[in-house]
Design an enzyme around this catalytic site. Structure first.
Site, PDB file in Angstrom:
ATOM      1  N   LYS A   1       0.758  -1.105  -0.121  1.00 35.90           N
ATOM      2  CA  LYS A   1      -0.004   0.080   0.056  1.00 35.90           C
ATOM      3  C   LYS A   1       1.029   1.269   0.127  1.00 35.90           C
ATOM      4  O   LYS A   1       0.661   2.269  -0.829  1.00 35.90           O
ATOM      5  CB  LYS A   1      -0.825   0.014   1.352  1.00 35.90           C
ATOM      6  CG  LYS A   1      -1.779   1.167   1.245  1.00 35.90           C
ATOM      7  CD  LYS A   1      -2.865   1.082   2.406  1.00 35.90           C
ATOM      8  CE  LYS A   1      -1.892   1.617   3.549  1.00 35.90           C
ATOM      9  NZ  LYS A   1      -2.646   1.798   4.680  1.00 35.90           N
TER      10      LYS A   1
ATOM     11  N   ASP B   1      -6.705   1.122   1.203  1.00 35.59           N
ATOM     12  CA  ASP B   1      -6.462   1.325   2.605  1.00 35.59           C
ATOM     13  C   ASP B   1      -7.938   0.820   3.031  1.00 35.59           C
ATOM     14  O   ASP B   1      -8.750   0.548   2.206  1.00 35.59           O
ATOM     15  CB  ASP B   1      -6.225   2.629   3.056  1.00 35.59           C
ATOM     16  CG  ASP B   1      -7.400   3.719   2.730  1.00 35.59           C
ATOM     17  OD1 ASP B   1      -8.235   3.221   2.010  1.00 35.59           O
ATOM     18  OD2 ASP B   1      -7.286   4.582   3.509  1.00 35.59           O
TER      19      ASP B   1
END
Length: 215
Positions: free
Chosen positions: A120, A138
């Site tokens: 991420k 997320d």
């Protein structure tokens, strides 16, 4: 949600916010990298408060190493998990100096090899700094993608892969920022603010909950 609705979904978000960006404060790729490492399970507001004091003092790998572990902790102790984050930041600074001339690499594999940097975080850097059309997922984006029907998936990676497949190319570069802001402020976890939402016409969840309104 079908492809035509996805086109309308992003067109509406773009009309509302033509140039979205991260809410983390940064003035260099390195500053953003450290801010993103610090932001895991913490708010951007909290991270900004810490880095607004840290960066005027130390905003390069060498300067942060010169602060030392305890010195760095004194700046970031207001952030959750600050002990392990401080260790990751120090290790990352050393690797950047040893292997990358102190620069942030523009390469996924290199980024993911840095302590405290997962997929991420690497995606955020590749997208925000290096303008690569990748989408970091997320908790906000995972929730929103599933709830709206934009890209359903049981795991973060499944949602990321689906988004990469279904988001129209013209929106890919900014998709991460539009989705995260929409998830943070409008399509919130407990009570989404559907009255303020510009994409209810495309949203599976909204249509499911309001299908009786039009009878």
């Amino acid at each position: 949600m079908n492809q035509q609705q996805r086109q309308a979904f992003f067109a509406a978000l773009r009309a509302q916010n033509p140039a979205p960006t991260t809410e983390l404060n940064y003035q260099s790729p390195f500053e953003l990298l450290i801010a993103v490492i610090l932001s895991a399970q913490a708010t951007d507001v909290g991270v900004n408060k810490a880095t607004d004091k840290l960066y005027p003092v130390a905003n390069t790998p060498q300067q942060i190493l010169d602060l030392g572990l305890d010195g760095l902790k004194s700046y970031i102790k207001t952030i959750g998990l600050f002990n392990s984050k401080a260790e990751n930041v120090i290790k990352t600074c050393q690797i950047l100096l040893d292997n990358y001339q102190g620069e942030v690499p523009a390469d996924r594999e290199a980024l993911e090899s840095l302590p405290g940097v997962g997929r991420k975080t690497a995606n955020v850097i590749l997208n925000t700094v290096f303008k690569q059309p990748v989408i970091a997922v997320d908790t906000h984006i995972f929730r929103l993608a599933n709830r709206t029907g934009l890209a359903k998936g049981k795991t973060v990676r499944a949602v990321e892969d689906k988004l990469m497949k279904v988001v129209p190319d013209e929106f890919k570069l900014d998709a991460h920022h539009w989705l995260i802001l929409h998830g943070r402020y409008v399509c919130t976890a407990r009570k989404p603010h559907c009255d303020k939402c510009v994409v209810t016409a495309c949203c599976d969840d909204y249509k499911r909950r309001h299908k009786h309104d039009h009878v």
